[in-house]
Design a protein around this motif. Structure first.
Motif, mmCIF file in Angstrom:
data_model
loop_
_atom_site.group_PDB
_atom_site.id
_atom_site.type_symbol
_atom_site.label_atom_id
_atom_site.label_comp_id
_atom_site.label_asym_id
_atom_site.label_seq_id
_atom_site.Cartn_x
_atom_site.Cartn_y
_atom_site.Cartn_z
ATOM 1 N N GLY A 118 6.582 1.210 12.591
ATOM 2 C CA GLY A 118 5.636 0.428 11.787
ATOM 3 C C GLY A 118 6.303 -0.189 10.575
ATOM 4 N N VAL A 119 7.171 0.584 9.939
ATOM 5 C CA VAL A 119 7.833 0.087 8.739
ATOM 6 C C VAL A 119 8.641 -1.178 9.041
ATOM 7 C CG1 VAL A 119 9.859 0.657 7.366
ATOM 8 C CG2 VAL A 119 7.932 2.172 7.376
ATOM 9 N N THR A 120 9.150 -1.262 10.263
ATOM 10 C CA THR A 120 9.953 -2.447 10.584
ATOM 11 C C THR A 120 9.144 -3.591 11.197
ATOM 12 O OG1 THR A 120 10.861 -0.774 12.055
ATOM 13 C CG2 THR A 120 12.425 -2.118 10.879
ATOM 14 N N ILE A 121 8.083 -3.264 11.949
ATOM 15 C CA ILE A 121 7.411 -4.406 12.596
ATOM 16 C C ILE A 121 5.958 -4.627 12.162
ATOM 17 C CG2 ILE A 121 8.883 -4.246 14.652
ATOM 18 C CD1 ILE A 121 6.369 -3.190 16.135
ATOM 19 N N ASN A 122 5.345 -3.649 11.507
ATOM 20 C CA ASN A 122 3.919 -3.832 11.201
ATOM 21 C C ASN A 122 3.703 -4.111 9.714
ATOM 22 O OD1 ASN A 122 1.030 -3.692 11.751
ATOM 23 N ND2 ASN A 122 1.085 -1.788 10.581
ATOM 24 N N MET A 123 3.375 -5.359 9.401
ATOM 25 C CA MET A 123 3.202 -5.727 7.998
ATOM 26 C C MET A 123 1.903 -6.515 7.850
ATOM 27 S SD MET A 123 6.567 -5.711 6.302
ATOM 28 C CE MET A 123 7.944 -4.797 6.902
ATOM 29 N N ASP A 124 0.798 -5.809 7.768
ATOM 30 C CA ASP A 124 -0.502 -6.487 7.688
ATOM 31 C C ASP A 124 -0.667 -7.211 6.351
ATOM 32 O OD1 ASP A 124 -0.779 -5.171 10.028
ATOM 33 O OD2 ASP A 124 -2.294 -3.750 9.342
ATOM 34 N N GLY A 125 -0.201 -6.580 5.283
ATOM 35 C CA GLY A 125 -0.326 -7.199 3.958
ATOM 36 C C GLY A 125 0.472 -8.491 3.909
ATOM 37 N N THR A 126 1.652 -8.446 4.490
ATOM 38 C CA THR A 126 2.519 -9.615 4.493
ATOM 39 C C THR A 126 1.883 -10.765 5.276
ATOM 40 O OG1 THR A 126 4.430 -8.176 4.328
ATOM 41 C CG2 THR A 126 4.830 -10.385 5.170
ATOM 42 N N SER A 127 1.306 -10.459 6.435
ATOM 43 C CA SER A 127 0.754 -11.550 7.248
ATOM 44 C C SER A 127 -0.493 -12.133 6.576
ATOM 45 C CB SER A 127 0.450 -11.071 8.661
ATOM 46 O OG SER A 127 -0.602 -10.154 8.623
ATOM 47 N N THR A 156 2.824 -4.559 -0.142
ATOM 48 C CA THR A 156 3.581 -3.414 0.371
ATOM 49 C C THR A 156 2.660 -2.200 0.518
ATOM 50 O OG1 THR A 156 5.493 -4.298 -0.801
ATOM 51 C CG2 THR A 156 5.704 -2.071 0.035
ATOM 52 N N VAL A 157 1.722 -2.052 -0.419
ATOM 53 C CA VAL A 157 0.736 -0.965 -0.310
ATOM 54 C C VAL A 157 -0.057 -1.130 0.992
ATOM 55 C CG1 VAL A 157 -1.356 0.038 -1.320
ATOM 56 C CG2 VAL A 157 0.504 -0.699 -2.807
ATOM 57 N N VAL A 158 -0.485 -2.380 1.271
ATOM 58 C CA VAL A 158 -1.230 -2.624 2.509
ATOM 59 C C VAL A 158 -0.350 -2.279 3.715
ATOM 60 C CG1 VAL A 158 -2.342 -4.389 3.924
ATOM 61 C CG2 VAL A 158 -2.623 -4.434 1.458
ATOM 62 N N ASN A 159 0.906 -2.710 3.664
ATOM 63 C CA ASN A 159 1.783 -2.475 4.814
ATOM 64 C C ASN A 159 1.887 -0.997 5.174
ATOM 65 O OD1 ASN A 159 2.228 -5.197 4.955
ATOM 66 N ND2 ASN A 159 4.225 -5.160 3.952
ATOM 67 N N ILE A 160 2.081 -0.152 4.169
ATOM 68 C CA ILE A 160 2.255 1.266 4.513
ATOM 69 C C ILE A 160 0.908 1.943 4.826
ATOM 70 C CG2 ILE A 160 4.414 1.518 3.180
ATOM 71 C CD1 ILE A 160 1.703 3.441 1.841
ATOM 72 N N THR A 161 -0.165 1.421 4.230
ATOM 73 C CA THR A 161 -1.482 1.984 4.558
ATOM 74 C C THR A 161 -1.823 1.665 6.013
ATOM 75 O OG1 THR A 161 -2.103 1.510 2.266
ATOM 76 C CG2 THR A 161 -3.875 2.183 3.725
ATOM 77 N N GLY A 162 -1.465 0.446 6.431
ATOM 78 C CA GLY A 162 -1.691 0.054 7.827
ATOM 79 C C GLY A 162 -0.907 0.954 8.777
#
Ligand code: ASP
Length: 430
Positions: free
Chosen positions: A314-323, A400-406
């Motif tokens: 997830g850390v490498t491919i899942n970035m909901d906040g970024t998208s 980044t907070v969103v990314n790790i929460t996702g």
């Protein structure tokens, strides 16, 4: 009394005091002192987290995969993980797109500021345009080519090559599962022990977190103190991004986790908080991984194999906040330049923002280069980057907070679907 405070409270305190220090430093002109004597502690904290990231990803993936001895189960979890990651990312992009179309922050942007920003940031944009051009000129399959390392030691020496480490770790663990027997038991036991040792290192590093976070915040306030004008002009845009990201953090993930993982919203918000605070101050989901893993295993009781498998990926491919952010930024730029986007163009943004977020590295400002690719995909002027780059840092912290929460949400969902939630195998004695 301070000793008795839980870690999250100490980190919070560190953050608050850091901001306070920064404000006072600007006021009494202690900027140089802050940069010379305070900021380095923040840099050390960041380096400690990055230092542990590669060994942690490797060991935890090997441990996670090799403990799933059933190959069919493994591939099922693999598909499930990727699919849920994709769905949440597309959802987040759509949230961003909807918001920016409703709020229209570009409509209220003062025209005279446009030229000012363009001049101020032109140098930075050129550099990033160069990297974006390189990415665009590659073959469409380059992503897969880049995923395979030609030398695992070189890959291990470069934090931006996390995907290569993941590839090697997956292959290594598959082989380990396939040759299971007496001989490989030793290797399994070794990784078992290594995993515990590395997680203990994380624990030790985290004791330093309150000071690290204090230093990072103080330096940030000092760095940004001259740019107040930028913040007011771009206020509406920042609010739109912040609103979208907060919606995901406070409403979307807690609801999803309640419905699909059965975790109480209160427990979720409390459990994930320390990781969110570290993500917020470091702006790097890769650097936050050690804390995310620890919280998900200890607080949500996701089994170690699942957490070890789902989170590093997830850390490498899942970035909901970024998208979500990329969709808002792209349309905001279009609005400021008075460009109307067709429905097809908007859908192209959903697609490219989703793909771009997959390719974004989990490092501070990782998505700025990728934003150029999103802009190019619908023919928007890259100069528009000048508008958003000046206020990127605070938004980066939040996304980044969103990314790790996702990532944590998906890990809990996958664990629940596999009946691997509710484990009590704490990373350190509770
Ligand atoms: N800083 C973000 C992260 O590490 C990536 C980005 O959106 O720039 O997750």
């Amino acid at each position: 009394m301070l000793k008795k405070l839980p870690l999250w409270a100490k980190i919070f305190l560190g953050m608050g005091l850091g901001v306070l220090w920064g404000l006072i430093a600007v006021w009494v002109e202690w900027e140089a002192f802050t940069i010379d004597w305070i900021e380095p502690w923040g840099t050390i904290f960041l380096k400690l987290l990055k230092m542990i990231a590669v060994p942690l990803i490797f060991v935890s993936l090997v441990k996670g995969i090799s403990s799933l001895t059933d190959i069919t189960k493994l591939s099922r979890i693999g598909y499930k993980t990727i699919l849920i990651y994709l769905i949440t990312t597309v959802f987040a992009t759509t949230v961003g797109l909807t918001l920016v179309n409703v709020v229209k922050p570009g409509g209220v942007f003062p025209e005279e500021k446009q030229e000012e920003y363009r001049q101020k940031f032109s140098g930075q944009i050129e550099l990033r345009q160069e990297s974006a051009r390189e990415i665009e000129e590659r073959s469409p399959l380059q992503f897969f080519v880049d995923t395979v390392p030609d030398n695992i030691f070189l890959a291990a020496g470069d934090n931006s090559k996390m995907l290569q480490i993941i590839f090697f770790a997956i292959l290594f663990s598959l082989a380990l599962v396939l040759v299971q027997g007496e001989k490989t038991q030793l290797v399994m036991d070794l990784f078992d022990g290594l995993n515990d040792v590395i997680l203990k290192m994380v624990d030790l590093i985290m004791r330093f977190a309150p000071i690290g976070v204090f230093a990072l915040m103080a330096a940030l306030v000092v760095d940004y103190s001259g740019d107040v004008g930028i913040f007011t002009a771009l206020g509406m845009y920042m609010l739109t991004v912040a609103f979208g990201l907060m919606f995901l953090i406070i409403i979307f993930y807690p609801l999803v986790i309640r419905i699909f993982a059965g975790i109480r919203i209160k427990d979720f918000l409390k459990g994930i908080l320390p990781a969110q605070l570290v993500a917020f101050t470091t702006s790097s989901s890769a650097a936050t991984l050690p804390v995310t893993l620890k919280q998900v295993i200890n607080e949500f009781r996701v089994s170690r194999p699942i957490a070890n498998f789902v989170l590093p990926i997830g850390v490498t491919i899942n970035m909901d906040g970024t998208s979500c952010y990329q969709a808002i930024a792209a349309v905001f730029i279009a609005q400021v330049f008075g460009i109307d986007l067709t429905l097809t163009q908007q859908l192209t943004i959903v697609l490219t923002a989703t793909l771009a977020s997959i390719g974004t590295p989990g490092i501070p400002s990782g998505s700025i280069v990728m934003l150029i690719i999103v802009l190019n995909s619908v023919g928007l002027p890259v100069e528009g980057l000048a508008l958003v780059i000046g206020v990127d840092r605070p938004l980066d912290m939040l996304r980044t907070v969103v990314n790790i929460t996702g990532d944590s949400t998906v890990a809990s969902m996958v664990a629940r679907s596999e009946n691997e939630l509710g484990y009590h195998d704490p990373v350190e004695p509770a």
